[in-house]
Design a protein around this motif. Structure first.
Motif, PDB file in Angstrom:
ATOM      1  N   LEU A   1      16.911 -35.930  20.154  1.00 29.16           N
ATOM      2  CA  LEU A   1      16.204 -33.933  19.756  1.00 29.16           C
ATOM      3  C   LEU A   1      17.461 -33.106  19.941  1.00 29.16           C
ATOM      4  O   LEU A   1      17.950 -32.885  21.244  1.00 29.16           O
ATOM      5  N   VAL A   2      17.551 -32.648  19.092  1.00 25.61           N
ATOM      6  CA  VAL A   2      19.061 -31.398  18.433  1.00 25.61           C
ATOM      7  C   VAL A   2      18.514 -30.390  18.107  1.00 25.61           C
ATOM      8  O   VAL A   2      17.663 -30.320  17.148  1.00 25.61           O
TER       9      VAL A   2
ATOM     10  N   PRO B   1      17.600 -30.148  26.359  1.00 19.58           N
ATOM     11  CA  PRO B   1      17.100 -30.930  27.510  1.00 19.58           C
ATOM     12  C   PRO B   1      15.889 -31.516  27.495  1.00 19.58           C
ATOM     13  O   PRO B   1      14.840 -31.159  26.613  1.00 19.58           O
ATOM     14  N   ASP B   2      16.261 -32.144  28.547  1.00 16.81           N
ATOM     15  CA  ASP B   2      14.454 -33.766  28.395  1.00 16.81           C
ATOM     16  C   ASP B   2      13.522 -32.058  29.002  1.00 16.81           C
ATOM     17  O   ASP B   2      13.771 -31.040  29.663  1.00 16.81           O
ATOM     18  N   GLY B   3      12.374 -32.703  28.450  1.00 18.81           N
ATOM     19  CA  GLY B   3      11.468 -31.349  28.566  1.00 18.81           C
ATOM     20  C   GLY B   3      11.062 -30.214  27.868  1.00 18.81           C
ATOM     21  O   GLY B   3      10.024 -30.007  28.340  1.00 18.81           O
TER      22      GLY B   3
ATOM     23  N   HIS C   1       9.768 -24.489  21.077  1.00 16.41           N
ATOM     24  CA  HIS C   1      10.867 -24.028  21.755  1.00 16.41           C
ATOM     25  C   HIS C   1      11.980 -23.958  21.348  1.00 16.41           C
ATOM     26  O   HIS C   1      13.149 -22.603  21.137  1.00 16.41           O
ATOM     27  N   ALA C   2      12.883 -25.260  21.215  1.00 18.18           N
ATOM     28  CA  ALA C   2      14.287 -25.626  20.517  1.00 18.18           C
ATOM     29  C   ALA C   2      14.733 -25.209  19.573  1.00 18.18           C
ATOM     30  O   ALA C   2      15.439 -24.229  19.277  1.00 18.18           O
ATOM     31  N   ALA C   3      13.824 -24.969  18.737  1.00 16.62           N
ATOM     32  CA  ALA C   3      13.771 -24.303  17.213  1.00 16.62           C
ATOM     33  C   ALA C   3      14.367 -22.760  17.961  1.00 16.62           C
ATOM     34  O   ALA C   3      14.933 -21.736  16.405  1.00 16.62           O
TER      35      ALA C   3
ATOM     36  N   LEU D   1      19.094 -23.113  25.429  1.00 12.95           N
ATOM     37  CA  LEU D   1      18.617 -24.224  25.149  1.00 12.95           C
ATOM     38  C   LEU D   1      18.658 -24.802  27.164  1.00 12.95           C
ATOM     39  O   LEU D   1      17.253 -24.829  27.657  1.00 12.95           O
ATOM     40  N   ASP D   2      19.118 -24.532  27.762  1.00 12.46           N
ATOM     41  CA  ASP D   2      18.759 -24.528  29.769  1.00 12.46           C
ATOM     42  C   ASP D   2      17.848 -23.617  29.739  1.00 12.46           C
ATOM     43  O   ASP D   2      17.609 -24.087  30.755  1.00 12.46           O
TER      44      ASP D   2
END
Length: 738
Positions: A116-117, A142-144, A149-151, A328-329
């Protein structure tokens, strides 16, 4: 696959079927899970597209200036075709998404298929089911962290870069003007950095949202409460930084910033805000006005974004990709919460209706996401719709002398295009699309939307990103190679091996090794059906002038001044490491024209350059003692004609004035002009139409190519010899250079 597009001329929005992008080296092919609508930037583009032509011009005066310059240089018809071609094209939307890696290109080892990126870029992270994304514009999730949200990664990087430009410190007080998507994220990032935030926005809902997410206080910009709060939090000194995240045409944000900022504070412009700075207010406080450029260092640098060359961390701590990974972190660790910002999640198939609702105000939103179908469903759908695979047939190779094959006439001649950039769509395809006896078969591009645009505008039967399928199509008679310079030689070899006639835009090759490889392919395959796009020898005005000049008996002197002009920052022509020098890419035009006028190939080349190799003087010598001097300059004035040429021999002179007028002088009783062309103030015919007609005739009849292969090789060799002469500081004999 499907992609959201917009026609800037008509304002039309559509979900279009386009070819799947190829997975090139240095990047990954990503299947989108969620993509984020930038409710500021994208809606501004959508609104501009709906304006009248006058409204568009008023909103982009910088583009109007470029158009007027193009009219002065290239004439009205060519400029009109180019501008209308750009306007009447589908353009992509989107620049922030999260998806699953479907395929990994060569040179990528940090992720694998299935990872996933988060992806960034208004050319690579589009609202589309599949995107090819280069190395420095994606980061592992990152995992989880939830994909939706990563979008937010790219938009979060924009906010983060703005905060970094403000250089906040623990205990500072900051003012955020505009609490849309970017403003909300800026407020959260500042709060996470130990800064107390005051927010300003006329929308009370957005103010309440920012306060729930950590802002100390928020209010309407016209309210006295905001100034009172700032005075209380800063002991009357004013805020340390102001972050302008507002849009619109009013000047209130910069005026409010001056009132509420402390002495020598910082004002950071993140969005597209009017900046009519009140001089006294900014001068008296000596305010530091800064701009934040998108996602961070690396933005707009093709070597970073496209070629994957990272900046050393010791010199550039935070780049585009590092900002993306950092944001992302922060989300994964709960320091930034984007879930409350999600106003609406729409299915990707409903994209057009979603944009309309946002534009019309029916959908009030801070952030809107598109949700894409599950990969398993899409793979099944793709499998059902995919055409059968076509194998590239084996090509018979033979040695010995190469002969031009002849055969029965074939009509219509079926043409395929590899590349559909500005030159192809403005100078080549308009002439071919309406030509009788020509069928535009397939267009091949690396980006799906450019192929779809060319198919729609010029009537190609098919559009694809799969070159092998086109080369394996036995019904295709000829292939046009109209791509970046670095790919010309390799694509030409592949097409020749496939038995196709080839029209390749200049240059044919960027090095002696590339040229040798093309000639080896001609010999091995027995296919010499090759034409290079040296169009000026086909220009009607120049042809008539040569005819009027007549045959020579003695040597000639030719002078060719080329006012090439400066390139815009970011032009791929400046990527000399991969695309060669400007003269290597363009100089063949002028060397070919000189050789055609003198009816001979050069035997030596001598080149000198100004400091920095910007302006070149190239002297060519010919077997009969004739000489040609090409002055290739980039520092001339923009309003001066691009090409002027003088040929003198045997008491006669030929003059060409930028393909607008030509004349021939001869000795006579009064020494008067013998012939002057009719003036063409609104058009410059540089021979593309006649060149294409000659190529199509040769392909249809099986007769010789319009320009002998020996001449193409001689011109290419002379062009390459310019660099050798510059390096060696001496003339280069072309026999030895070959």
């Amino acid at each position: 696959m499907k992609q959201v597009v917009q026609n800037y001329k008509s304002g039309e929005l559509a979900v279009l079927d386009v070819p799947v992008p190829g997975c090139k080296p240095g990047g990954v092919l990503v299947r989108t899970a969620y993509s984020l609508i930038s409710t500021g930037t994208e809606l501004m583009k959508v609104s501009e597209a709906g304006m009248s032509m006058l409204g568009k011009a008023r909103s982009r005066p910088d583009q109007v200036a470029k158009v007027m310059q193009s009219v002065a240089t290239n004439g009205m018809p060519a400029t009109y075709r180019k501008v209308m071609g750009k306007l009447d094209s589908y353009t992509p939307l989107g620049y922030s998404l999260c998806g699953v890696v479907e395929q990994v290109g060569a040179g990528i080892d940090e992720v694998k298929a299935g990872d996933l990126v988060a992806c960034a870029g208004n050319e690579h992270a589009l609202h589309a089911e599949l995107n090819w994304v280069p190395k420095n514009l994606f980061a592992p999730v990152p995992d989880g962290l939830a994909p939706r949200h990563a979008a937010f990664g790219t938009v979060g990087s924009i906010a983060m870069q703005g905060v970094r430009r403000g250089e906040p410190q623990l205990g500072d007080v900051a003012l955020v003007i505009g609490l849309g998507l970017i403003g909300q994220l800026v407020a959260q990032l500042l709060t996470a950095s130990g800064v107390r935030v005051v927010g300003v926005d006329p929308d009370p809902v957005r103010c309440g949202l920012a306060e729930r997410l950590g802002a100390a206080a928020c209010g309407d910009p016209a309210s006295a409460a905001v100034e009172t709060t700032v005075a209380e939090l800063t002991d009357g000194h004013g805020v340390d930084q102001v972050y302008l995240a507002a849009g619109g045409t009013g000047n209130q944000p910069v005026e409010l910033a001056a009132r509420l900022c402390r002495d020598r504070g910082r004002v950071v412009d993140i969005g597209k805000c009017r900046l009519d700075l009140p001089w006294n207010a900014y001068y008296e406080k000596e305010l530091d006005v800064r701009f934040s450029r998108s996602y961070g260092p690396g933005r707009y640098d093709p070597e970073y974004e496209l070629q994957g060359r990272d900046y050393p961390i010791g010199y550039v701590r935070w780049t585009e990709r590092r900002n993306l990974a950092c944001f992302l972190d922060l989300m994964a660790r709960g320091r930034v919460d984007v879930e409350p910002l999600v106003s609406h999640i729409a299915d990707f198939d409903d994209a057009v209706e979603t944009y309309r609702s946002l534009k019309d105000g029916d959908l009030k939103a801070v952030a809107v996401l598109f949700r894409y179908p599950e990969p398993a469903q899409e793979k099944q759908k793709k499998g059902e719709a995919a055409p059968p695979a076509v194998a590239v047939p084996a090509v018979k190779r033979r040695g010995g002398q190469v002969r031009t094959p002849s055969g029965a006439a074939r009509s219509p001649v079926r043409l395929a295009f590899v590349g559909a950039g500005n030159y192809a769509t403005s100078m080549l395809l308009p002439h071919l699309a309406q030509r009788e006896g020509v069928e535009l078969s397939t267009v091949v591009t690396t980006t799906a939307l450019s192929a779809a645009n060319a198919k729609r505008k010029f009537g190609f039967t098919g559009a694809t990103t799969d070159l092998d399928a086109v080369l394996g199509d036995t019904s295709v008679d000829a292939v046009f190679v109209v791509t970046r310079h670095s790919s010309h030689a390799e694509l030409t070899k592949r097409a020749l091996r496939a038995g196709k006639a080839v029209f390749v835009e200049k240059p044919l090759a960027l090095s002696e090794d590339e040229l040798a490889g093309v000639l080896d392919t001609v010999e091995e395959s027995g296919n010499d059906r090759l034409q290079v796009g040296f169009n000026r020898r086909f220009a009607p005005m120049l042809g008539e002038a040569r005819k009027r000049f007549g045959a020579r008996t003695g040597p000639a002197s030719l002078r060719y001044l080329v006012n090439a002009g400066r390139l815009r920052h970011g032009s791929w022509y400046l990527q000399q490491g991969t695309e060669g020098s400007r003269f290597a890419g363009e100089g063949g035009h002028f060397i070919d024209t000189a050789g055609w006028l003198l009816q001979a190939d050069p035997v030596s080349v001598y080149a000198v350059a100004t400091a920095g190799n910007e302006d070149l003087q190239v002297v060519l010598r010919y077997p009969d003692g004739s000489t040609a001097t090409i002055s290739y300059v980039t520092t001339g004035p923009a309003g001066f004609p691009k090409e002027t040429l003088d040929l003198v021999a045997d008491g006669r002179a030929l003059r060409l004035d930028d393909f607008v007028r030509a004349s021939v002088f001869a000795d006579g009783g009064a020494g008067r002009k013998r012939w002057v062309s009719s003036r063409l103030p609104k058009a410059r015919d540089k021979g593309q139409e006649a060149e294409l007609a000659a190529f199509v005739r040769a392909v249809r009849s099986g007769g010789p190519m319009p320009v002998p292969l020996e001449s193409l090789v001689a011109t290419t060799t002379a062009t390459l010899a310019v660099r050798a002469s510059l390096v060696g500081g001496a003339p280069v004999t072309l026999t030895a250079a070959r």
